[in-house]
Write an enzyme that holds these catalytic residues in place. Structure first.
Site, mmCIF file in Angstrom:
data_model
loop_
_atom_site.group_PDB
_atom_site.id
_atom_site.type_symbol
_atom_site.label_atom_id
_atom_site.label_comp_id
_atom_site.label_asym_id
_atom_site.label_seq_id
_atom_site.Cartn_x
_atom_site.Cartn_y
_atom_site.Cartn_z
ATOM 1 N N GLU A 71 0.824 -1.203 0.000
ATOM 2 C CA GLU A 71 0.000 0.000 0.000
ATOM 3 C C GLU A 71 0.856 1.250 0.000
ATOM 4 O OE1 GLU A 71 -2.734 -0.075 3.294
ATOM 5 O OE2 GLU A 71 -3.178 -2.181 2.870
ATOM 6 N N CYS A 98 3.397 8.499 0.941
ATOM 7 C CA CYS A 98 3.771 7.613 2.047
ATOM 8 C C CYS A 98 3.937 6.218 1.457
ATOM 9 C CB CYS A 98 2.651 7.632 3.090
ATOM 10 S SG CYS A 98 2.855 6.388 4.366
ATOM 11 N N CYS A 157 -1.137 -2.971 14.837
ATOM 12 C CA CYS A 157 -0.863 -2.632 13.432
ATOM 13 C C CYS A 157 -1.332 -3.738 12.486
ATOM 14 C CB CYS A 157 0.640 -2.387 13.279
ATOM 15 S SG CYS A 157 1.182 -2.207 11.575
ATOM 16 N N CYS A 175 5.610 -7.151 7.525
ATOM 17 C CA CYS A 175 6.583 -6.676 8.511
ATOM 18 C C CYS A 175 6.792 -7.779 9.540
ATOM 19 C CB CYS A 175 6.042 -5.416 9.194
ATOM 20 S SG CYS A 175 7.196 -4.689 10.370
ATOM 21 N N CYS A 222 3.826 -5.567 15.835
ATOM 22 C CA CYS A 222 3.150 -4.655 16.764
ATOM 23 C C CYS A 222 1.659 -5.014 16.821
ATOM 24 C CB CYS A 222 3.341 -3.202 16.319
ATOM 25 S SG CYS A 222 5.078 -2.760 16.198
ATOM 26 N N CYS A 275 -2.458 1.676 7.330
ATOM 27 C CA CYS A 275 -1.707 0.916 6.349
ATOM 28 C C CYS A 275 -1.669 -0.567 6.675
ATOM 29 C CB CYS A 275 -0.292 1.469 6.248
ATOM 30 S SG CYS A 275 -0.022 2.172 4.638
HETATM 31 N N1 SAH Z 1 7.544 0.280 10.710
HETATM 32 C C1 SAH Z 1 7.686 1.681 10.845
HETATM 33 C C2 SAH Z 1 7.012 2.468 9.750
HETATM 34 C C3 SAH Z 1 5.680 1.991 9.265
HETATM 35 S S1 SAH Z 1 4.338 2.127 10.382
HETATM 36 C C4 SAH Z 1 7.214 2.125 12.204
HETATM 37 O O1 SAH Z 1 6.616 1.334 12.913
HETATM 38 O O2 SAH Z 1 7.496 3.257 12.564
HETATM 39 C C5 SAH Z 1 3.945 3.851 10.273
HETATM 40 C C6 SAH Z 1 3.324 4.427 11.542
HETATM 41 O O3 SAH Z 1 1.966 3.977 11.718
HETATM 42 C C7 SAH Z 1 4.067 4.010 12.803
HETATM 43 O O4 SAH Z 1 4.202 5.123 13.658
HETATM 44 C C8 SAH Z 1 3.142 2.988 13.371
HETATM 45 O O5 SAH Z 1 3.381 2.761 14.713
HETATM 46 C C9 SAH Z 1 1.791 3.587 13.053
HETATM 47 N N2 SAH Z 1 0.655 2.674 13.163
HETATM 48 C C10 SAH Z 1 0.602 1.362 12.873
HETATM 49 N N3 SAH Z 1 -0.636 0.879 13.112
HETATM 50 C C11 SAH Z 1 -1.379 1.916 13.547
HETATM 51 C C12 SAH Z 1 -2.730 2.054 13.959
HETATM 52 N N4 SAH Z 1 -3.552 1.020 13.979
HETATM 53 N N5 SAH Z 1 -3.138 3.280 14.333
HETATM 54 C C13 SAH Z 1 -2.296 4.343 14.321
HETATM 55 N N6 SAH Z 1 -1.021 4.276 13.957
HETATM 56 C C14 SAH Z 1 -0.551 3.075 13.578
HETATM 57 FE FE1 SF4 Z 2 5.916 -3.143 11.501
HETATM 58 FE FE2 SF4 Z 2 3.536 -2.078 11.901
HETATM 59 FE FE3 SF4 Z 2 5.218 -2.287 13.919
HETATM 60 FE FE4 SF4 Z 2 5.718 -0.522 11.963
HETATM 61 S S1 SF4 Z 2 3.996 -0.491 13.395
HETATM 62 S S2 SF4 Z 2 7.156 -1.957 12.907
HETATM 63 S S3 SF4 Z 2 4.890 -1.639 10.212
HETATM 64 S S4 SF4 Z 2 4.327 -3.983 12.791
#
Ligand code: SAH
Ligand code: SF4
Length: 346
Positions: free
Chosen positions: A91, A104, A118, A111, A115, A332
């Site tokens: 995406e 973006c 996410c 990944c 997390c 995303c």
């Molecule tokens: N992996 C990297 C970059 C991609 S994620 C990282 O984690 O920083 C991009 C951003 O979206 C990160 O700050 C991540 O923590 C946030 N993110 C992921 N899932 C989310 C959610 N459900 N709501 C809000 N932010 C989210």
């Molecule tokens: Fe990976 Fe999502 Fe965690 Fe970013 S927020 S490191 S994309 S699992």
């Protein structure tokens, strides 16, 4: 196997051309074509047919094909699902701000970091993207909208510092003079906190903005929501952040997804403020996007307001991220998941 020509630096291309008995300026012409977004060698009209044919034998030009596009009816934000030649999908989101267009982009298919809030993290990992596949996402958006993109954020799917070499290559290509020429100051990289790579990045002194996904003020909460914290805890992470801002004189952006009842109390805010003291920083608060199956909900407006007040009292600047394209949002990873669910076991 043909090689990925769009991932090559201009000097590498020149070396290859020298081996073929071609002058350096020809390599520069081809490099310019590649970065202007052509999809085939035949579009390189100032290159002889003979040379185009031999390039075709040795190389391929990677491309991001639009599988799906969602346009927000509120603010024109566009969300793309792109596929690559092996069928893998990522995406990317195109946003319009007063200062221009920001893309973006994704750096990995999926990944590994897991997390819990996410969508990408919940879908597992397929593979790294090449530098050219990162470039192709931007080029496809420019072509589809007939625009120039001026800012890039590496905040799509994937952890950029877990695909370090390809990401650095991408950064150098996209900022090169004969490439898209997007300056490092117009690029942000977001990481969940892979500490040794933050030091490495700092030492490269690239002038790009580092965003760190913190999302918690202490190890207890962070290790629960972000498994990477069990490897590199908050103290180690913040030490690396301080090194980054001291070395580069760049302010660090800390991302903080506000999750109702998890990390949004005033006590959390006070703890966060204490932790960030002495680091050149800014906090971005993002009401968490609800991802199905995670059980997390956005913080209430009142909790967010109180959280900011505590931070500001301690001299930490914080803003609530403007949510663009909230109707198409699905943070995303969700769009891809909606397409691949059922058809692919992850
Ligand atoms: N992996 C990297 C970059 C991609 S994620 C990282 O984690 O920083 C991009 C951003 O979206 C990160 O700050 C991540 O923590 C946030 N993110 C992921 N899932 C989310 C959610 N459900 N709501 C809000 N932010 C989210
Ligand atoms: Fe990976 Fe999502 Fe965690 Fe970013 S927020 S490191 S994309 S699992």
């Amino acid at each position: 196997m043909p090689e990925d020509i769009k991932s090559m630096y201009e000097h590498e291309l020149k070396e290859k051309f020298a081996e073929m008995g071609e002058p350096a300026y020809r390599a520069s012409q081809v490099y310019k074509w590649l970065h202007s977004g052509v999809k085939s060698f035949d579009e390189m009209t100032n290159i002889s047919k003979k040379l185009r044919e031999s390039l075709m034998e040795k190389y391929y030009i990677s491309n991001a094909a639009i599988e799906k596009k969602l346009v927000s009816s509120y603010d024109d934000t566009r969300k793309y699902l792109f596929s690559f030649s092996d069928g893998e999908m990522v995406e990317s989101v195109l946003m319009k701000y007063h200062h221009g267009y920001t893309s973006c982009i994704s750096t990995q298919v999926g990944c590994k970091m897991g997390c819990t809030f996410c969508a990408t993290g919940q879908s597992g990992f397929s593979r790294n993207l090449t530098a050219s596949e990162m470039l192709s996402q931007i080029q496809a958006e420019q072509e589809d909208n007939d625009i120039r993109i001026s800012n890039i954020v590496l905040m799509g799917m994937g952890e950029p510092l877990d695909n370090f070499d390809n990401v650095i290559r991408f950064l150098k290509l996209v900022s090169s003079e004969n490439g898209m020429n997007i300056g490092m100051r117009h690029i942000s990289l977001s990481t969940c906190g892979i500490v040794p790579r933050i030091y490495e990045l700092a030492d490269m002194k690239l002038q790009l903005t580092l965003s760190v996904s913190l999302h918690a003020p202490n190890d207890q909460i962070r290790s629960r929501t972000m498994p990477v914290n069990r490897k590199y805890n908050i103290s180690e992470l913040l030490k690396a952040c301080k090194y980054y801002s001291d070395t580069t004189s760049r302010r660090i952006s800390f991302e903080y997804a506000m999750i109702d009842g998890v990390n949004d109390s005033e006590a959390c805010a006070a703890e966060l403020a204490k932790r960030l003291k002495g680091i050149l920083s800014h906090v971005n608060l993002i009401p968490v996007n609800t991802v199905s199956g995670t059980g997390y909900e956005k913080s209430k407006k009142e909790s967010i307001r109180k959280f900011i007040a505590v931070l500001e009292k301690s001299g930490i600047t914080a803003t609530v991220r403007r949510t663009l394209g909230s109707d198409i949002n699905a943070s995303c990873g969700q769009l891809r998941r909606s397409v691949t669910d059922g058809s692919k076991k992850e």
